[in-house]
Motif scaffolding. Structure first.
Motif, short mmCIF file in Angstrom:
data_model
loop_
_atom_site.label_atom_id
_atom_site.label_comp_id
_atom_site.label_asym_id
_atom_site.label_seq_id
_atom_site.Cartn_x
_atom_site.Cartn_y
_atom_site.Cartn_z
N GLU A 1 1.01 -1.25 0.11
CA GLU A 1 -0.11 -0.13 -0.04
C GLU A 1 0.88 1.30 -0.07
OE1 GLU A 1 -3.83 -1.81 2.46
OE2 GLU A 1 -2.89 -0.06 3.13
N GLN A 2 0.30 2.29 -0.68
CA GLN A 2 0.98 3.44 -0.63
C GLN A 2 0.50 4.41 0.58
OE1 GLN A 2 3.02 2.84 -3.50
NE2 GLN A 2 2.95 4.97 -3.31
N ILE A 3 1.62 5.09 1.20
CA ILE A 3 1.25 5.84 2.38
C ILE A 3 2.20 7.38 2.37
CG2 ILE A 3 3.43 4.70 3.59
CD1 ILE A 3 1.95 5.19 6.41
N SER A 4 1.25 8.32 2.59
CA SER A 4 1.86 9.53 2.39
C SER A 4 2.61 10.03 3.64
CB SER A 4 0.97 10.66 2.38
OG SER A 4 1.13 12.10 2.28
N ILE A 5 3.81 10.32 3.48
CA ILE A 5 4.85 10.73 4.48
C ILE A 5 5.39 12.19 4.53
CG2 ILE A 5 6.86 10.09 5.90
CD1 ILE A 5 6.49 7.30 4.81
N LEU A 6 5.23 13.10 5.47
CA LEU A 6 5.90 14.19 5.56
C LEU A 6 7.23 14.17 6.43
CD1 LEU A 6 5.40 17.21 4.97
CD2 LEU A 6 4.09 17.52 7.04
N GLY A 7 8.20 14.64 5.86
CA GLY A 7 9.40 14.50 6.81
C GLY A 7 10.63 14.77 5.64
N PRO A 8 11.82 14.54 6.47
CA PRO A 8 12.04 14.36 7.83
C PRO A 8 11.97 15.82 8.56
CG PRO A 8 14.24 14.45 6.83
CD PRO A 8 12.94 14.40 5.78
N ILE A 9 11.39 15.69 9.89
CA ILE A 9 10.99 17.10 10.69
C ILE A 9 11.91 17.18 12.03
CG2 ILE A 9 9.34 18.43 11.58
CD1 ILE A 9 7.26 16.59 10.02
N GLY A 10 12.51 18.28 12.07
CA GLY A 10 12.90 18.40 13.63
C GLY A 10 14.48 18.46 13.50
N GLN A 11 15.12 19.14 14.56
CA GLN A 11 16.51 19.12 14.78
C GLN A 11 17.19 17.88 15.64
OE1 GLN A 11 17.65 22.05 13.93
NE2 GLN A 11 15.86 22.69 13.14
N PRO A 12 18.30 17.42 15.28
CA PRO A 12 18.46 16.23 15.40
C PRO A 12 19.51 16.14 16.68
CG PRO A 12 19.70 16.73 13.50
CD PRO A 12 18.83 18.05 14.06
N PHE A 13 20.00 15.01 16.90
CA PHE A 13 20.95 14.99 18.11
C PHE A 13 22.37 15.46 17.46
CE2 PHE A 13 18.18 11.68 19.92
CZ PHE A 13 17.96 12.02 21.04
N ARG A 14 23.00 16.25 18.11
CA ARG A 14 24.12 16.85 18.06
C ARG A 14 25.43 16.13 18.62
NH1 ARG A 14 20.85 20.30 19.81
NH2 ARG A 14 22.18 20.59 21.77
N VAL A 15 26.01 15.42 17.69
CA VAL A 15 27.11 14.44 18.50
C VAL A 15 28.44 15.30 18.39
CG1 VAL A 15 28.30 12.36 18.04
CG2 VAL A 15 25.97 12.38 17.39
N ASP A 16 29.20 15.20 19.64
CA ASP A 16 30.52 15.78 19.66
C ASP A 16 31.55 14.73 19.98
OD1 ASP A 16 32.63 17.39 20.27
OD2 ASP A 16 31.41 18.54 21.81
N PRO A 17 32.66 14.75 19.04
CA PRO A 17 33.52 13.85 18.94
C PRO A 17 34.65 14.04 20.45
CG PRO A 17 33.64 14.94 16.85
CD PRO A 17 32.81 15.55 17.78
N ALA A 18 34.16 15.15 21.21
CA ALA A 18 35.15 15.38 22.52
C ALA A 18 34.40 14.39 23.50
CB ALA A 18 35.05 16.90 22.98
N TYR A 19 33.14 13.79 23.07
CA TYR A 19 32.54 12.71 24.19
C TYR A 19 32.62 11.29 23.66
CZ TYR A 19 31.86 17.16 26.61
OH TYR A 19 31.73 18.39 27.39
N PRO A 20 33.59 10.74 23.53
CA PRO A 20 33.66 9.50 22.56
C PRO A 20 32.85 8.13 23.35
CG PRO A 20 35.65 9.73 23.91
CD PRO A 20 35.00 10.95 23.98
N ARG A 21 32.29 8.35 24.43
CA ARG A 21 31.77 7.61 25.30
C ARG A 21 30.23 7.75 25.52
NH1 ARG A 21 34.76 3.82 28.51
NH2 ARG A 21 36.42 5.13 28.42
N PRO A 22 29.27 7.92 24.54
CA PRO A 22 28.18 8.29 24.53
C PRO A 22 27.27 7.13 25.12
CG PRO A 22 28.68 8.45 22.21
CD PRO A 22 29.73 7.61 23.12
N LEU A 23 26.46 7.65 26.02
CA LEU A 23 25.39 6.95 26.74
C LEU A 23 24.06 7.37 26.45
CD1 LEU A 23 24.33 4.98 28.99
CD2 LEU A 23 24.43 6.99 30.86
N LEU A 24 23.29 6.14 25.67
CA LEU A 24 22.15 6.47 25.04
C LEU A 24 21.14 5.73 25.85
CD1 LEU A 24 24.25 6.82 22.94
CD2 LEU A 24 22.82 6.02 21.24
N LEU A 25 19.92 6.62 26.41
CA LEU A 25 18.79 6.05 27.05
C LEU A 25 17.48 6.16 26.35
CD1 LEU A 25 19.57 7.72 30.47
CD2 LEU A 25 20.48 5.60 29.59
N GLY A 26 16.90 5.03 26.08
CA GLY A 26 15.55 4.95 25.25
C GLY A 26 14.47 4.22 26.19
N GLY A 27 13.54 5.16 26.34
CA GLY A 27 12.40 4.74 27.20
C GLY A 27 11.01 4.36 26.37
#
Length: 291
Positions: free
Chosen positions: A94-120
């Motif tokens: 089936e076809q589905i209408s999608i609007l996107g991508p929207i929003g400001q993303p996460f900004r990754v900084d190489p100065a912090y090479p040990r990222p901790l990601l939390l998803g709930g």
């Protein structure tokens, strides 16, 4: 960002449903061919989907994965109302209408090479997308922690990665991340085997306490999930003096900044301001939202 700069980055595209898989807890993984959106998606961005031709209001869904080369995007969502109930009935082809991508993303900084990601809960998808991006960057060592009070939308398996300092028996991991060689752990209050019995932020605190001061200074926190979880994450970041970005979940109508129905109060250098979660966010610095 100028008031209308986001308008040049958002597409409306007729996608084709490639697959839709059901999981316990009325959760679904939707896989859609949408090459334009796939080529522009970034971790933390979302799309606005038309769930059914008879339902004019779209529904916002976080992007869990995007493959620019093969032109597809993937979403994880939970049925919570009429729109997502109708979306769950859509079939491959089936076809589905999608609007996107929207929003400001996460900004990754190489100065912090040990990222901790939390998803709930339904905040898991942006963390999967971010983990994939970090993996491809090659110089990060992320740890992904996920929490849910309903069954996880995947068949967990014992992790191949040893994480010192975590409570005994906390070995449950997401197979997809294991295949990417990214360590992960799961948390829940429901007594699921292999999961940490408690809040995801408590599990994160266990891990952070195992790090030496020099290692702690390499950590930046990225999180998405329910508001109370994000507030606890912001407190955790303050406790350890760590930079933290959070992706907010809000009800929204237009999702492109026109209706201002998803505004939140944010602290800026000029003082308090009302920001639109859809286009000014959904990603914000935690200290700006949770003061």
């Amino acid at each position: 960002m100028t008031p209308q700069s986001h308008r040049d980055t958002i597409l409306i595209e007729e996608g084709k449903i490639l697959a839709q898989d059901a999981h316990p807890g009325e959760q679904y993984v939707l896989w859609v061919a949408a090459p334009g959106i796939a080529s522009r998606a970034t971790p933390g961005s979302f799309a606005h989907l038309q769930c059914d031709s008879g339902l004019p209001m779209r529904r916002p869904l976080s992007i869990m994965r995007a493959d620019a080369k093969h032109g597809w995007v993937e979403f994880l969502y939970k049925v919570v109302g009429q729109g997502t109930q109708l979306l769950a009935q859509r079939k491959p082809g089936e076809q589905i209408s999608i609007l996107g991508p929207i929003g400001q993303p996460f900004r990754v900084d190489p100065a912090y090479p040990r990222p901790l990601l939390l998803g709930g809960g339904v905040g898991i998808p942006p963390m999967v997308f971010l983990a994939d991006t970090l993996r491809q960057a090659g110089h990060f060592n992320p740890l992904v922690l996920m929490g849910s009070e309903i069954p996880f939308p995947f068949r967990q398996r014992p992790s191949q990665f040893l994480i010192p300092g975590l409570p005994e028996g906390v070995i449950g991991a997401m197979p997809l991340l294991e295949g990417w060689k990214i360590p992960s752990r799961l948390a829940s209050l429901q007594g699921y085997p292999g999961c940490f019995e408690g809040f995801i932020t408590d599990l994160a605190r266990h891990w952070l306490h195992t790090l030496a001061p020099a290692q702690q200074r390499e950590v930046a926190i990225y999180a998405c999930g329910p508001h109370p979880m994000l507030a606890a994450t912001a407190q955790l970041a303050r406790e350890f003096g760590l930079p933290c970005q959070v992706s907010l979940e809000e009800f929204m109508a237009c999702a492109v900044g026109g209706c201002a129905g998803c505004v939140v109060k944010v602290q800026t250098r000029q003082g308090p301001a009302m920001k639109r979660v859809c286009v000014d966010g959904p990603v914000f610095d935690a200290e700006a939202v949770f003061t």
